[in-house]
Design a protein around this motif. Structure first.
Motif, PDB file in Angstrom:
ATOM      1  N   LEU A 144       0.579  -1.116   0.214  1.00  0.00           N
ATOM      2  CA  LEU A 144      -0.288  -0.125  -0.085  1.00  0.00           C
ATOM      3  C   LEU A 144       0.605   1.488  -0.115  1.00  0.00           C
ATOM      4  CD1 LEU A 144      -2.788   1.549   0.353  1.00  0.00           C
ATOM      5  CD2 LEU A 144      -2.993   1.041   2.347  1.00  0.00           C
ATOM      6  N   ASP A 145       2.179   0.884   0.859  1.00  0.00           N
ATOM      7  CA  ASP A 145       3.171   2.448   0.836  1.00  0.00           C
ATOM      8  C   ASP A 145       3.365   2.472  -0.932  1.00  0.00           C
ATOM      9  OD1 ASP A 145       2.760   3.020   3.345  1.00  0.00           O
ATOM     10  OD2 ASP A 145       4.381   1.988   3.990  1.00  0.00           O
ATOM     11  N   GLN A 146       4.007   1.303  -1.003  1.00  0.00           N
ATOM     12  CA  GLN A 146       3.997   0.824  -2.290  1.00  0.00           C
ATOM     13  C   GLN A 146       3.314   2.279  -3.369  1.00  0.00           C
ATOM     14  OE1 GLN A 146       5.753  -2.015  -4.496  1.00  0.00           O
ATOM     15  NE2 GLN A 146       5.946  -1.571  -6.287  1.00  0.00           N
ATOM     16  N   ALA A 147       1.895   1.903  -3.369  1.00  0.00           N
ATOM     17  CA  ALA A 147       1.009   2.675  -4.456  1.00  0.00           C
ATOM     18  C   ALA A 147       1.002   3.828  -3.430  1.00  0.00           C
ATOM     19  CB  ALA A 147      -0.232   1.760  -3.979  1.00  0.00           C
ATOM     20  N   TRP A 175      -7.808   8.735  -5.850  1.00  0.00           N
ATOM     21  CA  TRP A 175      -7.210   8.693  -7.287  1.00  0.00           C
ATOM     22  C   TRP A 175      -7.767   8.457  -8.255  1.00  0.00           C
ATOM     23  CZ3 TRP A 175      -3.914   4.223  -5.045  1.00  0.00           C
ATOM     24  CH2 TRP A 175      -2.952   4.579  -3.389  1.00  0.00           C
ATOM     25  N   GLN A 176      -9.233   7.476  -8.280  1.00  0.00           N
ATOM     26  CA  GLN A 176      -9.745   7.288  -9.468  1.00  0.00           C
ATOM     27  C   GLN A 176     -10.691   9.125  -8.980  1.00  0.00           C
ATOM     28  OE1 GLN A 176     -12.412   4.043  -8.671  1.00  0.00           O
ATOM     29  NE2 GLN A 176     -11.256   2.388  -9.575  1.00  0.00           N
ATOM     30  N   GLU A 177     -10.843   9.746  -8.281  1.00  0.00           N
ATOM     31  CA  GLU A 177     -11.085  10.721  -8.522  1.00  0.00           C
ATOM     32  C   GLU A 177     -10.714  11.907  -8.975  1.00  0.00           C
ATOM     33  OE1 GLU A 177     -14.757  13.886  -8.255  1.00  0.00           O
ATOM     34  OE2 GLU A 177     -14.505  11.172  -7.567  1.00  0.00           O
ATOM     35  N   GLN A 178      -9.184  11.455  -8.536  1.00  0.00           N
ATOM     36  CA  GLN A 178      -8.524  12.814  -9.208  1.00  0.00           C
ATOM     37  C   GLN A 178      -8.303  12.667 -11.120  1.00  0.00           C
ATOM     38  OE1 GLN A 178      -4.175  12.618  -7.183  1.00  0.00           O
ATOM     39  NE2 GLN A 178      -5.626  12.461  -5.032  1.00  0.00           N
ATOM     40  N   LEU A 179      -8.020  11.004 -11.503  1.00  0.00           N
ATOM     41  CA  LEU A 179      -8.291  10.798 -12.913  1.00  0.00           C
ATOM     42  C   LEU A 179      -9.064  11.643 -13.552  1.00  0.00           C
ATOM     43  CD1 LEU A 179      -6.922   7.008 -13.166  1.00  0.00           C
ATOM     44  CD2 LEU A 179      -5.213   9.341 -13.965  1.00  0.00           C
ATOM     45  N   ARG A 180     -10.610  11.363 -12.904  1.00  0.00           N
ATOM     46  CA  ARG A 180     -11.777  11.816 -13.325  1.00  0.00           C
ATOM     47  C   ARG A 180     -11.564  13.329 -13.605  1.00  0.00           C
ATOM     48  NH1 ARG A 180     -14.034   7.434 -11.201  1.00  0.00           N
ATOM     49  NH2 ARG A 180     -14.730   8.542  -9.515  1.00  0.00           N
ATOM     50  N   ALA A 181     -11.334  14.163 -12.247  1.00  0.00           N
ATOM     51  CA  ALA A 181     -10.518  15.245 -12.459  1.00  0.00           C
ATOM     52  C   ALA A 181      -9.935  15.391 -13.951  1.00  0.00           C
ATOM     53  CB  ALA A 181     -10.503  16.085 -10.768  1.00  0.00           C
ATOM     54  N   LYS A 182      -8.608  14.967 -13.833  1.00  0.00           N
ATOM     55  CA  LYS A 182      -7.923  15.567 -14.792  1.00  0.00           C
ATOM     56  C   LYS A 182      -8.073  15.469 -15.729  1.00  0.00           C
ATOM     57  CE  LYS A 182      -3.668  14.136 -14.233  1.00  0.00           C
ATOM     58  NZ  LYS A 182      -2.481  12.757 -13.209  1.00  0.00           N
ATOM     59  N   ALA A 229      -3.044  -1.064  -5.797  1.00  0.00           N
ATOM     60  CA  ALA A 229      -3.531  -0.526  -4.654  1.00  0.00           C
ATOM     61  C   ALA A 229      -4.505  -1.852  -4.665  1.00  0.00           C
ATOM     62  CB  ALA A 229      -4.202   0.395  -4.181  1.00  0.00           C
ATOM     63  N   LYS A 230      -5.243  -2.463  -6.204  1.00  0.00           N
ATOM     64  CA  LYS A 230      -6.664  -3.240  -6.265  1.00  0.00           C
ATOM     65  C   LYS A 230      -5.866  -4.893  -5.384  1.00  0.00           C
ATOM     66  CE  LYS A 230      -8.926  -0.883  -9.871  1.00  0.00           C
ATOM     67  NZ  LYS A 230      -9.460  -1.131 -11.516  1.00  0.00           N
ATOM     68  N   LYS A 231      -4.978  -5.273  -5.693  1.00  0.00           N
ATOM     69  CA  LYS A 231      -4.161  -6.475  -5.004  1.00  0.00           C
ATOM     70  C   LYS A 231      -4.701  -6.251  -3.854  1.00  0.00           C
ATOM     71  CE  LYS A 231      -0.858  -6.666  -8.065  1.00  0.00           C
ATOM     72  NZ  LYS A 231       0.700  -6.488  -8.879  1.00  0.00           N
ATOM     73  N   ILE A 232      -4.677  -5.370  -3.316  1.00  0.00           N
ATOM     74  CA  ILE A 232      -5.143  -5.276  -1.516  1.00  0.00           C
ATOM     75  C   ILE A 232      -6.556  -5.059  -1.057  1.00  0.00           C
ATOM     76  CG2 ILE A 232      -4.962  -4.192   0.809  1.00  0.00           C
ATOM     77  CD1 ILE A 232      -1.652  -2.881  -0.819  1.00  0.00           C
ATOM     78  N   ALA A 233      -7.078  -4.291  -2.196  1.00  0.00           N
ATOM     79  CA  ALA A 233      -8.535  -4.247  -1.795  1.00  0.00           C
ATOM     80  C   ALA A 233      -9.940  -4.796  -1.668  1.00  0.00           C
ATOM     81  CB  ALA A 233      -9.143  -2.667  -2.901  1.00  0.00           C
ATOM     82  N   SER A 234      -9.037  -6.024  -3.122  1.00  0.00           N
ATOM     83  CA  SER A 234      -9.738  -7.336  -3.254  1.00  0.00           C
ATOM     84  C   SER A 234      -9.263  -8.353  -2.488  1.00  0.00           C
ATOM     85  CB  SER A 234      -9.370  -7.492  -4.614  1.00  0.00           C
ATOM     86  OG  SER A 234      -8.383  -8.244  -4.994  1.00  0.00           O
ATOM     87  N   SER A 235      -8.826  -7.864  -1.727  1.00  0.00           N
ATOM     88  CA  SER A 235      -8.049  -9.918  -0.771  1.00  0.00           C
ATOM     89  C   SER A 235      -9.416  -9.719   0.293  1.00  0.00           C
ATOM     90  CB  SER A 235      -6.397  -8.883  -0.435  1.00  0.00           C
ATOM     91  OG  SER A 235      -7.431  -8.234   0.556  1.00  0.00           O
ATOM     92  N   GLY A 236      -9.896  -8.653   0.761  1.00  0.00           N
ATOM     93  CA  GLY A 236     -10.777  -8.687   1.728  1.00  0.00           C
ATOM     94  C   GLY A 236     -10.095  -8.729   3.358  1.00  0.00           C
ATOM     95  N   ALA A 242      -7.138  -7.381   6.147  1.00  0.00           N
ATOM     96  CA  ALA A 242      -6.923  -5.744   7.250  1.00  0.00           C
ATOM     97  C   ALA A 242      -6.782  -4.238   6.585  1.00  0.00           C
ATOM     98  CB  ALA A 242      -5.755  -6.069   8.233  1.00  0.00           C
ATOM     99  N   LEU A 243      -6.229  -4.037   5.358  1.00  0.00           N
ATOM    100  CA  LEU A 243      -5.788  -2.956   4.885  1.00  0.00           C
ATOM    101  C   LEU A 243      -6.654  -3.082   3.410  1.00  0.00           C
ATOM    102  CD1 LEU A 243      -2.163  -2.352   5.433  1.00  0.00           C
ATOM    103  CD2 LEU A 243      -4.417  -1.399   6.911  1.00  0.00           C
ATOM    104  N   SER A 244      -8.361  -3.654   3.290  1.00  0.00           N
ATOM    105  CA  SER A 244      -8.901  -3.381   2.277  1.00  0.00           C
ATOM    106  C   SER A 244      -9.296  -2.537   2.087  1.00  0.00           C
ATOM    107  CB  SER A 244      -9.874  -4.036   2.073  1.00  0.00           C
ATOM    108  OG  SER A 244     -10.602  -4.967   2.770  1.00  0.00           O
ATOM    109  N   ASP A 245     -10.218  -1.830   3.082  1.00  0.00           N
ATOM    110  CA  ASP A 245     -11.111  -0.583   3.239  1.00  0.00           C
ATOM    111  C   ASP A 245      -9.802   0.817   2.859  1.00  0.00           C
ATOM    112  OD1 ASP A 245     -13.160  -1.843   4.063  1.00  0.00           O
ATOM    113  OD2 ASP A 245     -13.414  -2.012   5.622  1.00  0.00           O
ATOM    114  N   GLU A 246      -8.782   0.293   3.495  1.00  0.00           N
ATOM    115  CA  GLU A 246      -7.595   1.353   2.827  1.00  0.00           C
ATOM    116  C   GLU A 246      -7.409   2.090   1.392  1.00  0.00           C
ATOM    117  OE1 GLU A 246      -3.534   3.429   4.851  1.00  0.00           O
ATOM    118  OE2 GLU A 246      -4.490   1.611   6.189  1.00  0.00           O
ATOM    119  N   ALA A 247      -6.953   0.760   1.219  1.00  0.00           N
ATOM    120  CA  ALA A 247      -6.726   0.467   0.537  1.00  0.00           C
ATOM    121  C   ALA A 247      -7.997   0.980  -0.886  1.00  0.00           C
ATOM    122  CB  ALA A 247      -5.986  -0.779  -0.266  1.00  0.00           C
ATOM    123  N   GLN A 248      -8.668   0.457  -0.394  1.00  0.00           N
ATOM    124  CA  GLN A 248     -10.591   0.684  -1.206  1.00  0.00           C
ATOM    125  C   GLN A 248     -11.098   2.739  -1.507  1.00  0.00           C
ATOM    126  OE1 GLN A 248     -12.095  -0.915  -3.405  1.00  0.00           O
ATOM    127  NE2 GLN A 248     -13.000   0.948  -4.562  1.00  0.00           N
TER     128      GLN A 248
END
Length: 183
Positions: free
Chosen positions: A134-137, A174-181, A153-160, A162-168
């Motif tokens: 997650l730090d690398q992402a 980041w997706q919001e930032q891409l849409r704004a861009k 981050a999707k690798k962690i988010a889809s795992s279910g 401990a950190l999946s909520d934070e990753a999601q």
């Protein structure tokens, strides 16, 4: 007389009840010592009380309470040892602590407490294992590579795990930032 038989039945019932009251008191006296042997002896004593006796319900409740005490005395060392081992909070120690706590079987007095500890320690292991990814992402996102950051981050988010909520949450940001861009 016609009430004689009924009176004899009542007398016999009362005598049994008096015997069972004495048994219950003897069992309580034994249990008050608080050792496994004394509690086990108390349980054996109340098991002699017939289920149709008016004191049977009270006897069963006491027996349940005493069984819980015996199980707690027997299983507390496992949980205490597991908590001591887990203090280091490294993966190896946490895995050993989980193995120790798993010795408390289902249906025992401390089983739910052991399960809570196991869930906590499992989450810590998952966090230790997944935090570098997650730090690398996050580092990728900070450098402007949002697409790769999301992919990692999707690798962690889809795992279910401990950190999946934070990753999601990070992915959503980041997706919001891409849409704004794009807009």
């Amino acid at each position: 007389r016609d009430v004689y038989n009924e009176a004899q039945e009542l007398i016999a019932r009362w005598q049994l009840e008096l015997e069972d009251v004495a048994r219950l008191e003897k069992a309580r006296s034994l249990a008050s010592q608080g050792t496994v042997n004394d509690l086990t002896a108390a349980i054996s004593e109340v098991q002699l009380i017939a289920t149709n006796n008016p004191r049977a319900r009270e006897a069963r409740q006491e027996m349940g309470r005493w069984r819980d005490q015996v199980e707690t005395i027997e299983d507390r060392p496992y949980l205490d040892r597991a908590e001591q081992i887990a203090i280091n909070e490294d993966i190896s120690s946490l895995q050993i602590a989980i193995a120790e706590a798993n010795q408390i079987r289902s249906g025992r007095a401390l089983h739910s407490e052991a399960r809570k500890k196991i869930r906590l320690w499992t989450a810590k292991i998952e966090q230790i294992q997944d935090q570098p990814y997650l730090d690398q992402a996050k580092a990728l996102a900070d450098s402007g590579d949002l697409t790769t950051a999301i992919s990692e981050a999707k690798k962690i988010a889809s795992s279910g795990r401990a950190l999946s909520d934070e990753a999601q949450s990070s992915i959503n940001n980041w997706q919001e930032q891409l849409r704004a861009k794009d807009n």
